[in-house]
Structure formats: C-alpha cells, structure tokens
Write a protein that holds these residues in place. Structure first.
Motif, PDB file in Angstrom:
ATOM      1  N   TYR A 177       9.704 -83.223  10.550  1.00  0.00           N
ATOM      2  CA  TYR A 177       8.622 -82.389  10.958  1.00  0.00           C
ATOM      3  C   TYR A 177       7.649 -81.672  10.511  1.00  0.00           C
ATOM      4  N   LEU A 178       8.974 -80.554   9.390  1.00  0.00           N
ATOM      5  CA  LEU A 178       8.283 -79.495   8.591  1.00  0.00           C
ATOM      6  C   LEU A 178       6.840 -80.941   7.780  1.00  0.00           C
ATOM      7  N   ALA A 179       7.352 -81.859   7.787  1.00  0.00           N
ATOM      8  CA  ALA A 179       6.569 -82.363   6.277  1.00  0.00           C
ATOM      9  C   ALA A 179       4.754 -82.246   6.755  1.00  0.00           C
ATOM     10  N   GLN A 180       5.158 -83.471   8.345  1.00  0.00           N
ATOM     11  CA  GLN A 180       4.050 -83.502   8.772  1.00  0.00           C
ATOM     12  C   GLN A 180       2.811 -82.255   9.694  1.00  0.00           C
ATOM     13  N   MET A 181       3.482 -80.319   9.995  1.00  0.00           N
ATOM     14  CA  MET A 181       3.257 -79.799   9.856  1.00  0.00           C
ATOM     15  C   MET A 181       2.669 -79.013   8.674  1.00  0.00           C
ATOM     16  N   ALA A 182       3.392 -78.851   7.488  1.00  0.00           N
ATOM     17  CA  ALA A 182       2.554 -78.657   6.326  1.00  0.00           C
ATOM     18  C   ALA A 182       1.868 -79.096   5.696  1.00  0.00           C
ATOM     19  N   LEU A 183       2.014 -81.727   5.709  1.00  0.00           N
ATOM     20  CA  LEU A 183       0.286 -81.611   5.959  1.00  0.00           C
ATOM     21  C   LEU A 183      -0.924 -80.869   6.796  1.00  0.00           C
ATOM     22  N   GLY A 184      -1.080 -80.511   7.821  1.00  0.00           N
ATOM     23  CA  GLY A 184      -1.963 -79.841   8.716  1.00  0.00           C
ATOM     24  C   GLY A 184      -2.207 -78.643   8.247  1.00  0.00           C
ATOM     25  N   LEU A 185      -1.688 -77.979   7.063  1.00  0.00           N
ATOM     26  CA  LEU A 185      -1.610 -76.273   5.783  1.00  0.00           C
ATOM     27  C   LEU A 185      -2.250 -76.769   4.530  1.00  0.00           C
ATOM     28  N   ASP A 186      -2.411 -77.636   4.582  1.00  0.00           N
ATOM     29  CA  ASP A 186      -3.274 -78.525   3.503  1.00  0.00           C
ATOM     30  C   ASP A 186      -2.360 -78.265   2.190  1.00  0.00           C
ATOM     31  N   TYR A 187      -1.055 -78.644   2.285  1.00  0.00           N
ATOM     32  CA  TYR A 187       0.210 -78.863   1.183  1.00  0.00           C
ATOM     33  C   TYR A 187       0.190 -80.136   0.696  1.00  0.00           C
ATOM     34  N   ARG A 188       0.179 -80.525  -0.029  1.00  0.00           N
ATOM     35  CA  ARG A 188       1.031 -81.923  -0.921  1.00  0.00           C
ATOM     36  C   ARG A 188       2.641 -81.915  -1.186  1.00  0.00           C
ATOM     37  N   VAL A 189       2.935 -82.561   0.082  1.00  0.00           N
ATOM     38  CA  VAL A 189       4.674 -83.180  -0.147  1.00  0.00           C
ATOM     39  C   VAL A 189       4.776 -83.886  -0.883  1.00  0.00           C
ATOM     40  N   THR A 190       6.105 -83.457  -0.829  1.00  0.00           N
ATOM     41  CA  THR A 190       7.147 -84.529  -2.007  1.00  0.00           C
ATOM     42  C   THR A 190       8.247 -84.620  -1.132  1.00  0.00           C
ATOM     43  N   ILE A 191       8.252 -84.942  -0.421  1.00  0.00           N
ATOM     44  CA  ILE A 191      10.111 -85.183   0.083  1.00  0.00           C
ATOM     45  C   ILE A 191      11.444 -86.177  -1.098  1.00  0.00           C
ATOM     46  N   CYS A 192      12.203 -85.180  -1.470  1.00  0.00           N
ATOM     47  CA  CYS A 192      12.861 -86.038  -2.205  1.00  0.00           C
ATOM     48  C   CYS A 192      14.928 -86.199  -1.855  1.00  0.00           C
ATOM     49  N   ASP A 193      14.967 -87.095  -1.472  1.00  0.00           N
ATOM     50  CA  ASP A 193      16.018 -87.350  -1.823  1.00  0.00           C
ATOM     51  C   ASP A 193      17.183 -88.795  -2.119  1.00  0.00           C
ATOM     52  N   PRO A 194      17.927 -88.604  -3.114  1.00  0.00           N
ATOM     53  CA  PRO A 194      18.436 -89.558  -3.237  1.00  0.00           C
ATOM     54  C   PRO A 194      19.393 -90.412  -2.929  1.00  0.00           C
ATOM     55  N   ARG A 195      20.003 -90.388  -1.613  1.00  0.00           N
ATOM     56  CA  ARG A 195      20.680 -90.996  -0.659  1.00  0.00           C
ATOM     57  C   ARG A 195      20.215 -92.195   0.124  1.00  0.00           C
ATOM     58  N   GLU A 196      20.686 -93.551  -0.246  1.00  0.00           N
ATOM     59  CA  GLU A 196      19.789 -94.298   0.454  1.00  0.00           C
ATOM     60  C   GLU A 196      20.091 -93.935   2.473  1.00  0.00           C
ATOM     61  N   GLU A 197      20.882 -93.288   2.803  1.00  0.00           N
ATOM     62  CA  GLU A 197      21.366 -93.997   3.881  1.00  0.00           C
ATOM     63  C   GLU A 197      20.112 -93.104   5.217  1.00  0.00           C
ATOM     64  N   TYR A 198      19.487 -91.721   4.017  1.00  0.00           N
ATOM     65  CA  TYR A 198      18.921 -91.676   4.354  1.00  0.00           C
ATOM     66  C   TYR A 198      17.325 -92.008   3.877  1.00  0.00           C
ATOM     67  N   ALA A 199      17.037 -92.138   3.064  1.00  0.00           N
ATOM     68  CA  ALA A 199      15.530 -92.252   2.233  1.00  0.00           C
ATOM     69  C   ALA A 199      15.693 -93.770   2.970  1.00  0.00           C
ATOM     70  N   ASP A 200      16.166 -94.849   3.314  1.00  0.00           N
ATOM     71  CA  ASP A 200      16.146 -95.871   3.289  1.00  0.00           C
ATOM     72  C   ASP A 200      15.010 -95.895   4.979  1.00  0.00           C
ATOM     73  N   GLY A 201      13.521 -96.855   5.180  1.00  0.00           N
ATOM     74  CA  GLY A 201      12.820 -96.071   6.055  1.00  0.00           C
ATOM     75  C   GLY A 201      13.049 -95.513   6.179  1.00  0.00           C
ATOM     76  N   PHE A 202      12.545 -93.888   5.602  1.00  0.00           N
ATOM     77  CA  PHE A 202      11.974 -93.206   6.821  1.00  0.00           C
ATOM     78  C   PHE A 202      10.689 -92.884   5.572  1.00  0.00           C
ATOM     79  N   ALA A 203       9.875 -92.094   6.038  1.00  0.00           N
ATOM     80  CA  ALA A 203       8.448 -92.131   5.840  1.00  0.00           C
ATOM     81  C   ALA A 203       7.495 -91.336   6.580  1.00  0.00           C
ATOM     82  N   VAL A 204       6.914 -90.847   5.700  1.00  0.00           N
ATOM     83  CA  VAL A 204       5.999 -89.607   6.663  1.00  0.00           C
ATOM     84  C   VAL A 204       4.823 -90.304   5.974  1.00  0.00           C
ATOM     85  N   PRO A 205       3.943 -90.834   6.793  1.00  0.00           N
ATOM     86  CA  PRO A 205       2.559 -90.678   5.871  1.00  0.00           C
ATOM     87  C   PRO A 205       1.529 -89.413   5.032  1.00  0.00           C
ATOM     88  N   GLY A 206       0.893 -89.904   4.281  1.00  0.00           N
ATOM     89  CA  GLY A 206       0.455 -88.743   3.547  1.00  0.00           C
ATOM     90  C   GLY A 206       1.279 -88.116   2.645  1.00  0.00           C
TER      91      GLY A 206
END
Length: 334
Positions: A177-206
């Motif tokens: 939710y935070l990433a999607q809203m931030a994109l609407g406010l013109d932020y360039r968003v990076t998400i960091c998570d080294p944990r496979e159980e969280y990062a695998d399959g996680f994607a927010v377009p943009g």
C-alpha cells in the motif's frame, strides 16, 4: 518534477511531431502567495491550446490572448510578470499581493524536448541549461542532490526527473500500500527485503525490488535531502541495519514501525552497538506516521505518507501520537 509538468513535456513533443508551433513557460520566481511552485510548466500551442497550468486559469487566458495578438511570436526567451499589485493579482487569479514571473521560450529543435524525455524515461535526473540569448539548450548531468532552479542574465538552469525517492525495508502487505500510494505522489520507490519467504512473488508495478541486505542498499542509494527511508519489517536484524546508515545520511525522512516501547529499545541498541549520537537518533520518526487513528495497513500507509509530506514541505508536527496510556493509542500499529 511532478506528473503535471512531465505531461507538459510529452504534449510538447506530440505537438512537434504534428509540426505545430508552441511556447513553453516556466515559473522562475514568485513573491508572496502563488498558485504553483517555481519550476512549474505551461505550454501554449500556436492555435491557443494549453497544456499544464501556472494559475487558476487567468494567466493561461492572458497567454492565449497574447498569442492571438501576435505577442507570443517570440524569437528568443522573454520574461513576463503577473500580479504585481492587488488589482492585477485579483485579475490574474493570484492571491492578493502575489507575484509570479514566467519565462517564455519558443519551442524548436534547439529546445531538446525529445532528448530530455528520452533521458527522463530512463529514470535519469537532468539539468536543462537554456541560453536566454540564443534559445539553445544543453542537457547535463546535475550535481548530486541539486534541484534548484537558477535564473541569471544569460541562462536558466532547471532540473528534471525523479527527485523524491523512497526506500522501504520489508516486502509485506503494508509495503504494498505504501509503495502504491508513494508512486502516485511521484516518488521513485525501492523495496528491500533479503528474506526469500517475503520477496519471492512480491511485486509492485513501477517499483524496484532488491534482495540485498538493508545497510548495503541504503549505502548504494546515497540518500540525499530528497530521500526517505522507512523500515517496516519489525525485525531488528533488518530494520536496525537500514536505520544505522539512514540516520547518518541527509535523508529528509527516516521512520520505523513499532510501539513507543520498541522505539526506545531500538534507540538504545543503535547507540550502544552502532555508536549513533543523540542528535542522529532524534531524527528517527517512530512510531512512524501521523497519529490519525490508523489501524489497517492502507490507513497506516496513508499516515506515513502524510507525515512524509509534512516533512517534505517543512511543516513540523509536534507529536505523532497521544501520550503513552492516552485513550486511542495503538500500541504497535505504527
């Protein structure tokens, strides 16, 4: 630059493909109150069509009238001022006493609009240097963190591209939710998570997803005064690594999820194990976000972005929540 001004540039490029003439206006200075900030863009096509805005509409109407009178048949950039006195301010839709200075430039191949858009589409930040005598433009790589519009007797230096960046630690539901809203406010968003159980399959377009360790990602990011870092994992092994680097950087906003008790423990750890100073620890926003009674992930994401927006514009908020034990306090929702 925001999406409104980016659309102005895209519209100019479309008009040029149609072989239409156009004038580009850039707000270079404001005094008192003004509807839009310095650097905002407006474009007027040769038939009076408008793209973008610099006022509530009255200045745009005046530009159209000037075009039809032939006053915008420019050979080189020219400056216009609007709203010098209260009467003009009312006429041009400016708050009483507001003054706006607009630099108008005839758009041609020398304006480098297409080349600028190509670089912006690659995610670059670009300094646009306009020669006021010849109308020719150079596109340069700006110095790190530079974004100030500068006008002198010979040149106008403006900065374009993604200026506001957000790094989120943790690829959980709230991050989405935070990433999607931030994109609407013109932020360039990076998400960091080294944990496979969280990062695998996680994607927010943009958004960009990094599986590197948080401290390495913060270091590689080189945070500046237009950067925000928010830690959302509830895992000290990850959040503390990011905060250790973030709190020593010029980032305008550093926040971490967790209750007041957990924030106190976190600050003690950061001081004891990483040597952070009281001044650096005081920069940590935690519990993160404004106290708006948020409980669900999207509500909490909204509270975080609201607080980031306040910090971004220099609006200082005294408290992010009620005093401990006060009615309505949410222990670790924030």
């Amino acid at each position: 630059m925001d999406n409104v001004d980016l659309q102005v540039l895209r519209q100019l490029a479309a008009w040029r493909r149609e072989s239409r003439g156009a004038v580009l206006g850039t707000i270079t200075r404001t005094w008192g109150s003004a509807p839009r900030p310095v650097g905002s863009l407006v474009a007027v096509r040769d038939d009076g069509q408008i793209a973008g805005s610099v006022s509530g509409g009255c200045i745009e109407d005046d530009l159209i009238a000037k075009l039809r009178e032939g006053a915008l048949a420019l050979q080189r950039p020219e400056l216009l001022r609007y709203g010098v006195g209260a009467e003009e301010a009312q006429r041009f839709g400016l708050p009483c006493g507001g003054t706006l200075e607009l630099l108008l430039e005839p758009v041609s191949q020398a304006s480098q609009i297409e080349a600028l858009l190509e670089r912006l589409d690659r995610g670059e930040r670009v300094q646009r240097l306009l020669d006021l005598h010849s109308g020719r433009v150079q596109l340069l790589a700006p110095k790190h963190g530079a974004d100030t519009l500068l006008l002198d007797a010979r040149t106008l230096r403006s900065h374009h591209g993604p200026q506001w960046r957000l790094l989120i630690i943790g690829a959980g539901q709230m991050t989405q939710y935070l990433a999607q809203m931030a994109l609407g406010l013109d932020y360039r968003v990076t998400i960091c998570d080294p944990r496979e159980e969280y990062a695998d399959g996680f994607a927010v377009p943009g958004c960009t997803l990094s599986r590197d360790m948080p401290d390495d990602v913060v270091t590689a990011m080189q945070p500046d005064g237009h950067s925000a870092i928010v830690a959302l994992t509830h895992d000290p092994k990850l959040d503390d690594l990011a905060l250790m680097e973030a709190l020593q950087s010029p980032a305008f906003y550093v926040g971490a999820i967790g209750s007041r008790v957990n924030q106190s423990k976190r600050k003690a750890r950061l001081a004891e194990h990483f040597g952070l100073t009281p001044a650096q620890l005081a920069r940590l926003h935690g519990p993160v976000g404004l106290h708006i009674g948020a409980r669900t992930p999207p509500e909490i994401a909204l509270s975080i972005l609201a607080h980031m927006t306040a910090e971004r514009y220099g609006v200082r908020i005294r408290s992010q929540g009620p005093e401990p034990g006060a009615r309505g306090e949410v222990g670790c929702a924030l």
